[in-house]
Design an enzyme around this catalytic site. Structure first.
Site, PDB file in Angstrom:
ATOM      1  NE  ARG A 229      30.620  15.596  77.756  1.00  0.00           N
ATOM      2  CZ  ARG A 229      29.388  15.594  77.202  1.00  0.00           C
ATOM      3  NH1 ARG A 229      29.098  16.378  76.206  1.00  0.00           N
ATOM      4  NH2 ARG A 229      28.455  14.810  77.684  1.00  0.00           N
ATOM      5  CG  HIS A 277      27.052  21.647  76.464  1.00  0.00           C
ATOM      6  ND1 HIS A 277      28.025  21.074  77.236  1.00  0.00           N
ATOM      7  CD2 HIS A 277      26.429  20.611  75.857  1.00  0.00           C
ATOM      8  CE1 HIS A 277      27.987  19.747  77.108  1.00  0.00           C
ATOM      9  NE2 HIS A 277      27.008  19.450  76.267  1.00  0.00           N
TER      10      HIS A 277
HETATM   11  P1  NAP Z   1      28.505   6.496  71.078  1.00  0.00           P
HETATM   12  O1  NAP Z   1      27.274   6.014  70.381  1.00  0.00           O
HETATM   13  O2  NAP Z   1      29.029   5.732  72.230  1.00  0.00           O
HETATM   14  O3  NAP Z   1      29.642   6.634  69.954  1.00  0.00           O
HETATM   15  C1  NAP Z   1      30.954   6.925  70.275  1.00  0.00           C
HETATM   16  C2  NAP Z   1      31.804   6.789  69.015  1.00  0.00           C
HETATM   17  O4  NAP Z   1      33.129   7.253  69.304  1.00  0.00           O
HETATM   18  C3  NAP Z   1      31.916   5.335  68.548  1.00  0.00           C
HETATM   19  O5  NAP Z   1      31.862   5.277  67.136  1.00  0.00           O
HETATM   20  C4  NAP Z   1      33.313   4.945  69.049  1.00  0.00           C
HETATM   21  O6  NAP Z   1      33.972   3.970  68.274  1.00  0.00           O
HETATM   22  C5  NAP Z   1      34.046   6.259  68.894  1.00  0.00           C
HETATM   23  N1  NAP Z   1      35.237   6.277  69.746  1.00  0.00           N
HETATM   24  C6  NAP Z   1      35.313   6.159  71.101  1.00  0.00           C
HETATM   25  N2  NAP Z   1      36.595   6.180  71.504  1.00  0.00           N
HETATM   26  C7  NAP Z   1      37.348   6.299  70.389  1.00  0.00           C
HETATM   27  C8  NAP Z   1      38.741   6.358  70.144  1.00  0.00           C
HETATM   28  N3  NAP Z   1      39.625   6.295  71.147  1.00  0.00           N
HETATM   29  N4  NAP Z   1      39.152   6.477  68.871  1.00  0.00           N
HETATM   30  C9  NAP Z   1      38.282   6.517  67.847  1.00  0.00           C
HETATM   31  N5  NAP Z   1      36.933   6.459  67.994  1.00  0.00           N
HETATM   32  C10 NAP Z   1      36.482   6.351  69.259  1.00  0.00           C
HETATM   33  O7  NAP Z   1      28.293   8.000  71.593  1.00  0.00           O
HETATM   34  P2  NAP Z   1      27.296   9.105  71.004  1.00  0.00           P
HETATM   35  O8  NAP Z   1      25.920   8.919  71.528  1.00  0.00           O
HETATM   36  O9  NAP Z   1      27.498   9.159  69.534  1.00  0.00           O
HETATM   37  O10 NAP Z   1      27.886  10.415  71.692  1.00  0.00           O
HETATM   38  C11 NAP Z   1      29.218  10.805  71.480  1.00  0.00           C
HETATM   39  C12 NAP Z   1      29.537  12.018  72.343  1.00  0.00           C
HETATM   40  O11 NAP Z   1      28.875  13.174  71.844  1.00  0.00           O
HETATM   41  C13 NAP Z   1      29.081  11.935  73.797  1.00  0.00           C
HETATM   42  O12 NAP Z   1      29.941  11.139  74.582  1.00  0.00           O
HETATM   43  C14 NAP Z   1      29.124  13.392  74.203  1.00  0.00           C
HETATM   44  O13 NAP Z   1      30.434  13.705  74.642  1.00  0.00           O
HETATM   45  C15 NAP Z   1      28.829  14.120  72.897  1.00  0.00           C
HETATM   46  N6  NAP Z   1      27.493  14.746  72.912  1.00  0.00           N
HETATM   47  C16 NAP Z   1      27.442  16.109  72.909  1.00  0.00           C
HETATM   48  C17 NAP Z   1      26.208  16.732  72.907  1.00  0.00           C
HETATM   49  C18 NAP Z   1      26.135  18.229  72.828  1.00  0.00           C
HETATM   50  O14 NAP Z   1      25.052  18.792  72.942  1.00  0.00           O
HETATM   51  N7  NAP Z   1      27.235  18.907  72.608  1.00  0.00           N
HETATM   52  C19 NAP Z   1      25.030  15.973  72.913  1.00  0.00           C
HETATM   53  C20 NAP Z   1      25.129  14.591  72.924  1.00  0.00           C
HETATM   54  C21 NAP Z   1      26.375  13.976  72.919  1.00  0.00           C
HETATM   55  P3  NAP Z   1      33.415   2.451  68.163  1.00  0.00           P
HETATM   56  O15 NAP Z   1      32.183   2.578  67.287  1.00  0.00           O
HETATM   57  O16 NAP Z   1      34.513   1.710  67.513  1.00  0.00           O
HETATM   58  O17 NAP Z   1      33.092   2.024  69.566  1.00  0.00           O
HETATM   59  C1  GLV Z   2      25.241  16.414  76.162  1.00  0.00           C
HETATM   60  O1  GLV Z   2      26.309  16.930  76.027  1.00  0.00           O
HETATM   61  C2  GLV Z   2      25.044  15.019  76.397  1.00  0.00           C
HETATM   62  O2  GLV Z   2      26.048  14.301  76.551  1.00  0.00           O
HETATM   63  O3  GLV Z   2      23.883  14.577  76.461  1.00  0.00           O
END
Ligand code: NAP
Ligand code: GLV
Length: 314
Positions: A229, A277
């Site tokens: 983000r 994005h």
């Molecule tokens: P997720 O499955 O919930 O994974 C989040 C990861 O971040 C987990 O490993 C979590 O640790 C870790 N985390 C959270 N808070 C933390 C902290 N304070 N310190 C260290 N590690 C921390 O989420 P996801 O599906 O992978 O998505 C992650 C993010 O990617 C989304 O929230 C979004 O912002 C971004 N995203 C961007 C796009 C884009 O197109 N740019 C698309 C999709 C997602 P734990 O495993 O220990 O809980």
């Molecule tokens: C994109 O940024 C998503 O969170 O799906």
């Protein structure tokens, strides 16, 4: 089953979602926001793509809020989001795969200097640079969840030396990767990281993490890839770190303000490669099935998948 579909979707996107959801769940009745407001007690679930704050207020029959986005920071920031209603986020392997492609493109381009060569072409410069091997390049992936784990596994398969960072240690790490957990572990990981790829959720704990202090812990000339983000990054600190040579390049997909405003220094900065994005878009073809599975679980009284911990923020 009456369901609401609403959010930040243009007419074409709304049409694509309506069609995909109708095919995945022909038994459901899909309403827009105006129709849902006319029957507030009858709408059992809302399928949303970052709807404007206040959109779901007063829908007393809601039993599930299903996000079409993986990151739910904007949704959770709405103070009127109905309390006590479970929130599920988008978890779709097709999205994780798209994210892994974007991360691989960025990492390969940084490893082999392809962003520099593109810049040289525009300037008419013919000059070769030293050719680094993948296993010369150490990559830290911040976040080891759906996105981070897929990215880390793809990069490791490509030969990079990959470490992932998460909040909590686990008995088994995803794809057998070195997993670092907690603040102290991050301080140990950063000096050993040539490229940092951010895939954290935006929470109170992660906002502003990518700042001058963070950059100063990296080896000189390291690169940043922000796919999480915009608010993870202190933009002025990044510009200063690129200007001083502490960082060599930044690949940015997300920004403090989106769309990135005209005249923003990132648009023309030679050390910045940017995307609008678009690192991993939700694909209605596969995501509609994910949504339908959760809505059927709701209907049948089965456990709901991909629920967000509102307190934790992800
Ligand atoms: P997720 O499955 O919930 O994974 C989040 C990861 O971040 C987990 O490993 C979590 O640790 C870790 N985390 C959270 N808070 C933390 C902290 N304070 N310190 C260290 N590690 C921390 O989420 P996801 O599906 O992978 O998505 C992650 C993010 O990617 C989304 O929230 C979004 O912002 C971004 N995203 C961007 C796009 C884009 O197109 N740019 C698309 C999709 C997602 P734990 O495993 O220990 O809980
Ligand atoms: C994109 O940024 C998503 O969170 O799906």
């Amino acid at each position: 089953m009456k369901l609401l579909l609403c959010g930040e979707l243009d007419a074409g996107e709304m049409q694509a979602w309506r069609q995909a959801l109708a095919e995945a769940m022909p038994e459901a009745t899909w309403l827009d926001l105006a129709a849902a407001r006319a029957a507030p007690g009858e709408v059992v679930a809302a399928v949303v793509a970052n709807p404007p704050p206040g959109s779901l207020q007063g829908l007393g029959g809601l039993r599930l809020i299903q996000s079409l986005w993986a990151g739910v920071d904007r949704l959770l920031a709405d103070p009127t989001l109905p309390a006590g209603v479970p929130v599920a986020r988008m978890v779709d392997p097709a999205m994780a795969s798209a994210m892994a492609e974007t991360a691989l493109w960025a990492t390969l381009s940084l490893q082999r200097g392809f962003f520099d060569y593109a810049r040289q072409q525009r300037a008419g410069i013919w000059r070769q640079h030293a050719q680094r091997r993948a296993d010369d390049v150490r990559v830290a992936v911040l976040g080891a969840g759906q996105m981070g784990a897929a990215v880390a596994a793809r990069l490791r398969a490509q030969g990079y030396a990959v470490g992932a960072w998460a909040r909590e240690a686990r008995p088994t790490s995803p794809a057998g990767l070195p997993l670092h957990a907690g603040e102290a572990a991050l301080q140990g990981l950063l000096p050993l990281s040539d490229i940092v790829i951010n895939l954290l959720p935006l929470t109170a704990a992660t906002r502003g993490l990518l700042d001058a202090r963070f950059f100063s812990a990296l080896p000189a000339g390291a690169a940043i890839v922000n796919l999480g983000r915009g608010a993870h990054l202190i933009e002025a600190d990044l510009l200063a770190a690129l200007g001083s040579g502490r960082l060599s390049h930044a690949v940015l997909d997300v920004f403090q303000v989106e769309p990135l405003p005209a005249g923003h220094p990132f648009w023309v900065h030679p050390g910045v490669t940017l995307l609008p994005h678009a690192a991993a878009l939700t694909d209605p073809r596969s995501a509609a099935e994910v949504v339908a599975a959760n809505l059927r679980a709701l209907r049948d009284g089965l456990p709901l998948a991909h629920l967000v911990d509102r307190e934790r923020g992800y």
